[in-house]
Write a protein that holds these residues in place. Sequence first.
Motif, short mmCIF file in Angstrom:
data_model
loop_
_atom_site.label_atom_id
_atom_site.label_comp_id
_atom_site.label_asym_id
_atom_site.label_seq_id
_atom_site.Cartn_x
_atom_site.Cartn_y
_atom_site.Cartn_z
N THR A 1 0.83 -1.22 0.00
CA THR A 1 0.00 0.00 0.00
C THR A 1 0.86 1.27 0.00
N GLY B 1 -18.78 4.71 9.84
CA GLY B 1 -19.97 4.42 9.06
C GLY B 1 -19.60 3.77 7.74
N ALA C 1 -3.40 3.86 8.67
CA ALA C 1 -2.03 3.94 8.14
C ALA C 1 -1.92 4.96 7.01
N ILE C 2 -2.85 4.91 6.07
CA ILE C 2 -2.76 5.80 4.90
C ILE C 2 -2.93 7.25 5.33
N GLU D 1 -10.15 9.36 2.96
CA GLU D 1 -9.73 7.96 2.92
C GLU D 1 -10.91 7.08 3.30
N SER E 1 -6.62 0.79 10.43
CA SER E 1 -5.75 1.35 11.49
C SER E 1 -5.42 2.82 11.27
N ALA F 1 -12.25 -7.03 6.32
CA ALA F 1 -11.14 -6.28 5.70
C ALA F 1 -10.60 -6.98 4.47
N PRO G 1 -11.54 -3.88 1.03
CA PRO G 1 -11.48 -5.34 0.98
C PRO G 1 -11.57 -5.77 -0.48
C1 SAM Z 1 -7.97 -3.94 3.60
S1 SAM Z 1 -8.48 -3.07 5.04
C2 SAM Z 1 -7.54 -1.57 4.80
C3 SAM Z 1 -7.23 -0.85 6.08
C4 SAM Z 1 -6.22 0.31 5.92
N1 SAM Z 1 -6.71 1.31 5.00
C5 SAM Z 1 -4.87 -0.22 5.44
O1 SAM Z 1 -4.52 -0.04 4.27
O2 SAM Z 1 -4.16 -0.83 6.26
C6 SAM Z 1 -10.15 -2.61 4.57
C7 SAM Z 1 -10.94 -1.88 5.66
O3 SAM Z 1 -12.22 -1.52 5.10
C8 SAM Z 1 -13.21 -1.59 6.11
N2 SAM Z 1 -14.51 -1.66 5.42
C9 SAM Z 1 -15.07 -2.72 4.79
N3 SAM Z 1 -16.25 -2.38 4.24
C10 SAM Z 1 -16.44 -1.07 4.51
C11 SAM Z 1 -17.48 -0.14 4.22
N4 SAM Z 1 -18.58 -0.51 3.52
N5 SAM Z 1 -17.37 1.13 4.65
C12 SAM Z 1 -16.27 1.53 5.36
N6 SAM Z 1 -15.25 0.68 5.70
C13 SAM Z 1 -15.34 -0.59 5.27
C14 SAM Z 1 -12.80 -2.84 6.88
O4 SAM Z 1 -13.38 -2.87 8.15
C15 SAM Z 1 -11.27 -2.69 6.91
O5 SAM Z 1 -10.86 -1.98 8.05
#
Ligand code: SAM
Length: 275
Positions: free
Chosen positions: A93, A162, A121-122, A114, A119, A205, A183
Amino acid sequence: MSEAAFELAGRLTRSGSPSPGPEARIIVAHVLGVEVPRLIAVDDVTAEQQRFIDELAERRMAGEPLQHLTGVAYFRHEELVVGPGVFIPRPETEVMVGWALQRLAERDTRRVVELCAGSGAISAALATELGGLELHAVEVDPEAFAYLERNLEGRGVDLVRGDMATALPELDGTVDLVIVNPPYVPEGLRPFLPSDVVEHDPALALFSGEDGLDAIKVVAAVAMRLLAPGGILATEHDDSHQPGVVETLRAAGLDQVEPHADLTGRPRFVTAVRP
Ligand SMILES: C[S@@+](CC[C@H](N)C(=O)[O-])C[C@H]1O[C@@H](n2cnc3c(N)ncnc32)[C@H](O)[C@@H]1O
């Protein structure tokens, strides 16, 4: 390296760890409460410290991610608190964030959203590495949101708990950059993922429908809603479905859709512009 780290590296090697030396040093340094480079000055560990090292070694050899043992993950210049309930940020990432920083640096206005922030991070990296940003971070999962709050505390980022589908309607048509690591793993790949990923990263995720594109379809629609004309979207994706992502973004009405690779040369993120 200290004797304790040397001995642990041997145990991790025999259990099949891909990077036993670095992992052993990180575990022992964590237990001793010192930075890894200071291990060279450590002669011995106490019996209590050795018991803690052994306990962490057992957990690591049982498949728990190293970052859950130490409670921290590193991402660009950030040290983030992580643990069960939140996705561990990945190095792939980092390239997308570098791309976004360059594009933002060329702009006069820097309103950034974002999505799927996990967490944080970005957002943390963007806030550290470029001034003049207005940052909003959206996360739906309450457990992940708790880490987001902790990692971005005092950073001036607006945190929104949300669903990204409906988040931040007050910013519609005004955003300069939407950035997201959603995800994206296709359901069919579940049996092929390493156990430390499937058992320790939250399913919300990771997985996103049969082709892994469900969340990215929502991202495309949200980007069209939030972005100002000329605003940019950057979305990460699975290395198996870049053509599908390109098609999804074009179908949503985005322009200048460009595929990008990560540092290993694998297809990893796509950028686009709202006409
Ligand atoms: C692959 S992780 C990425 C986390 C962080 N951005 C990173 O790169 O480390 C995807 C995140 O999207 C969240 N997520 C999944 N569906 C979502 C939605 N409809 N709205 C907001 N967040 C969502 C998940 O809970 C998870 O924390």
